[in-house]
Scaffold this motif. Structure first.
Motif, PDB file in Angstrom:
ATOM      1  N   ALA A   1      23.496  21.582 216.519  1.00 39.00           N
ATOM      2  CA  ALA A   1      23.850  22.863 217.128  1.00 39.00           C
ATOM      3  C   ALA A   1      22.611  23.442 217.790  1.00 39.00           C
ATOM      4  O   ALA A   1      21.576  23.619 217.146  1.00 39.00           O
ATOM      5  N   ASP A   2      22.701  23.730 219.067  1.00 38.73           N
ATOM      6  CA  ASP A   2      21.581  24.279 219.824  1.00 38.73           C
ATOM      7  C   ASP A   2      21.784  25.782 219.951  1.00 38.73           C
ATOM      8  O   ASP A   2      22.376  26.270 220.919  1.00 38.73           O
ATOM      9  N   ILE A   3      21.329  26.514 218.956  1.00 38.94           N
ATOM     10  CA  ILE A   3      21.502  27.957 218.830  1.00 38.94           C
ATOM     11  C   ILE A   3      23.000  28.274 218.757  1.00 38.94           C
ATOM     12  O   ILE A   3      23.579  28.200 217.694  1.00 38.94           O
ATOM     13  N   ASP A   4      23.649  28.571 219.866  1.00 44.49           N
ATOM     14  CA  ASP A   4      25.053  28.949 219.808  1.00 44.49           C
ATOM     15  C   ASP A   4      25.912  28.056 220.696  1.00 44.49           C
ATOM     16  O   ASP A   4      26.940  28.486 221.203  1.00 44.49           O
ATOM     17  N   GLU A   5      25.493  26.824 220.866  1.00 51.12           N
ATOM     18  CA  GLU A   5      26.277  25.889 221.671  1.00 51.12           C
ATOM     19  C   GLU A   5      25.999  24.472 221.214  1.00 51.12           C
ATOM     20  O   GLU A   5      25.049  24.213 220.457  1.00 51.12           O
TER      21      GLU A   5
ATOM     22  N   PHE B   1      32.056  22.936 217.924  1.00 45.88           N
ATOM     23  CA  PHE B   1      32.177  24.169 218.693  1.00 45.88           C
ATOM     24  C   PHE B   1      33.578  24.348 219.261  1.00 45.88           C
ATOM     25  O   PHE B   1      34.047  25.479 219.420  1.00 45.88           O
TER      26      PHE B   1
ATOM     27  N   ARG C   1      35.459  25.897 216.432  1.00 48.30           N
ATOM     28  CA  ARG C   1      35.145  27.314 216.261  1.00 48.30           C
ATOM     29  C   ARG C   1      35.924  28.170 217.249  1.00 48.30           C
ATOM     30  O   ARG C   1      36.422  29.246 216.897  1.00 48.30           O
ATOM     31  N   ARG C   2      36.057  27.687 218.475  1.00 47.03           N
ATOM     32  CA  ARG C   2      36.843  28.439 219.464  1.00 47.03           C
ATOM     33  C   ARG C   2      38.306  28.500 219.057  1.00 47.03           C
ATOM     34  O   ARG C   2      38.984  29.514 219.264  1.00 47.03           O
TER      35      ARG C   2
ATOM     36  N   ASP D   1      37.682  33.950 214.573  1.00 53.62           N
ATOM     37  CA  ASP D   1      37.035  34.497 213.382  1.00 53.62           C
ATOM     38  C   ASP D   1      37.950  34.475 212.159  1.00 53.62           C
ATOM     39  O   ASP D   1      37.645  35.097 211.139  1.00 53.62           O
TER      40      ASP D   1
ATOM     41  N   GLN E   1      25.624  26.332 210.672  1.00 50.53           N
ATOM     42  CA  GLN E   1      25.066  26.663 211.981  1.00 50.53           C
ATOM     43  C   GLN E   1      26.137  27.116 212.977  1.00 50.53           C
ATOM     44  O   GLN E   1      25.900  27.996 213.806  1.00 50.53           O
ATOM     45  N   VAL E   2      27.319  26.525 212.880  1.00 47.63           N
ATOM     46  CA  VAL E   2      28.365  26.781 213.888  1.00 47.63           C
ATOM     47  C   VAL E   2      29.195  28.011 213.529  1.00 47.63           C
ATOM     48  O   VAL E   2      29.539  28.821 214.392  1.00 47.63           O
TER      49      VAL E   2
END
Length: 365
Positions: free
Chosen positions: A154-158, A201, A204-205, A209, A363-364
């Motif tokens: 995971a690269d920060i938020d992507e 990711f 997650r989409r 939430d 992370q995700v």
């Protein structure tokens, strides 16, 4: 527990209270003035878990709980140590040298920093006794029989990009081949790493939430739960007060509270607690309900934690004289429907190659 959390459990206290979430609606209840948090005189406070425990002991010098219900409520498996390698969550390149390597030798082989941005990596090594260490930590000692580089997917938020992963793989190969000329082994292929990161990711989409699961314990209409009894019952059930000024249940003291059950009050101000409020004994700290929940995606073995939560809720309801209800509707809690939701989320994560509570999930989600 994460590396940061093991060093210091930090609580930021805002003057006037902290909010449970940015979406929470302000309470309309009339509440008596609270005693000021002694650590918040200047608007912010820094508190370790030891500080929090000391404040509890000051208010409850003879102990908080009057009984121990932990055996009946049960427990859940603790997350693995985050130093150990996690092939389900990372791309890992490693070597097994022909002989033990000293710490100084491993550190001397480290190349310079990566050129270009990327998700980052950790250099880890295993001692002859089987323990894993972060090579760049001050506590590292060596010597080592395995040396590895774990690369976050995971690269920060992507999701990690192909270019970033290629830089990490090249850096890893350059480092490890200074220690052993043989080609390092990889936990998964480049293509598998990119696919797993993208799948995480995408999931997650899809889930948005809607990854928390919770319930509430509601007092009979027109009544409240005594603050002193709430503390007693919470500690009897294995909860402890601290981070965020809420009660938390975790399987072991070293487990990060973000991977356990959080309990707060939903009817008074922001829902948090202070032991000093109980000492006032004026009823202003009493609550009409309690809410407990946990994040399915971030929790190791969420099915076992769900069982703990439902048992704890039933115990608290019995001790407090309340009813276990749905947070959303106030109707009696439907344990079977909640379990179906949990199982569906766990299956979706498993199908995407992500284990709940793993480093990638943390992370995700």
């Amino acid at each position: 527990m994460s590396r940061v959390a093991t060093v210091l459990a930090v609580v930021i206290v805002l003057t006037g209270g902290c909010r449970r979430s940015s979406e929470e609606k302000p309470s309309t209840a009339v509440v008596a003035p609270r005693a000021a948090d002694p650590l918040a005189a200047n608007g912010l406070g820094l508190r370790t878990s030891a500080d929090a425990d000391a404040r509890v002991r000051a208010v409850f010098p003879h102990g908080v709980a009057t009984e121990d219900a932990r055996a009946a409520i049960g427990t859940a498996p603790a997350p693995p140590d985050d130093v150990a390698l996690d092939p389900t969550s990372e791309w890992i390149g490693e070597i097994v040298p022909t002989g033990p390597l000293e710490l100084a030798t491993v550190r001397a082989a480290l190349p310079g920093p990566l050129v270009g941005t990327g998700p980052g990596h950790f250099v880890k090594a295993q001692t002859r006794e089987g323990a894993w260490e972060y090579v760049e930590d001050e506590t590292a000692r060596g010597p080592y029989v395995r040396v590895a580089v774990s690369v976050s997917l995971a690269d920060i938020d992507e999701a990690i990009s192909a270019a970033a992963l290629d830089r990490e793989i090249a850096w890893t190969r350059a480092f490890l081949q200074k220690l052993d000329p043989r080609e390092p082994t990889a936990s998964i292929t480049r293509a598998q790493a990119l696919a797993r990161s993208a799948a995480a990711f995408k999931l997650r989409r899809q889930l948005h939430d809607d990854i928390d699961i919770g319930l509430a314990i509601l007092a009979p209409k027109g009544t409240t739960f005594s603050a002193r009894l709430v503390w007693d019952a919470a500690y009897s059930a294995g909860f402890r007060w601290g981070d965020g000024d809420y009660f938390h249940w975790v399987p072991t003291p070293s487990t990060d509270v973000g991977q356990g059950i959080e309990m707060g009050g939903t009817s008074r101000e922001a829902g948090y607690f202070m032991p000093e409020w109980v000492a006032r004994s004026d009823g202003s700290a009493d609550v009409t309900d309690l809410e407990m929940s946990f994040n399915i995606a971030r929790t190791w073995e969420p099915g076992a934690v769900f069982t703990v939560m439902t048992r704890a809720a039933k115990y608290l309801a019995r001790r407090l004289g309340g009813t276990v209800v749905s947070v959303e509707t106030g109707a009696p809690f439907d344990e079977e429907a909640a379990r179906i939701k949990l199982d569906a989320i766990v299956k979706a994560m498993t199908d995407a190659g992500i284990k709940p509570g793993s480093s990638l999930a943390l992370q995700v989600f």
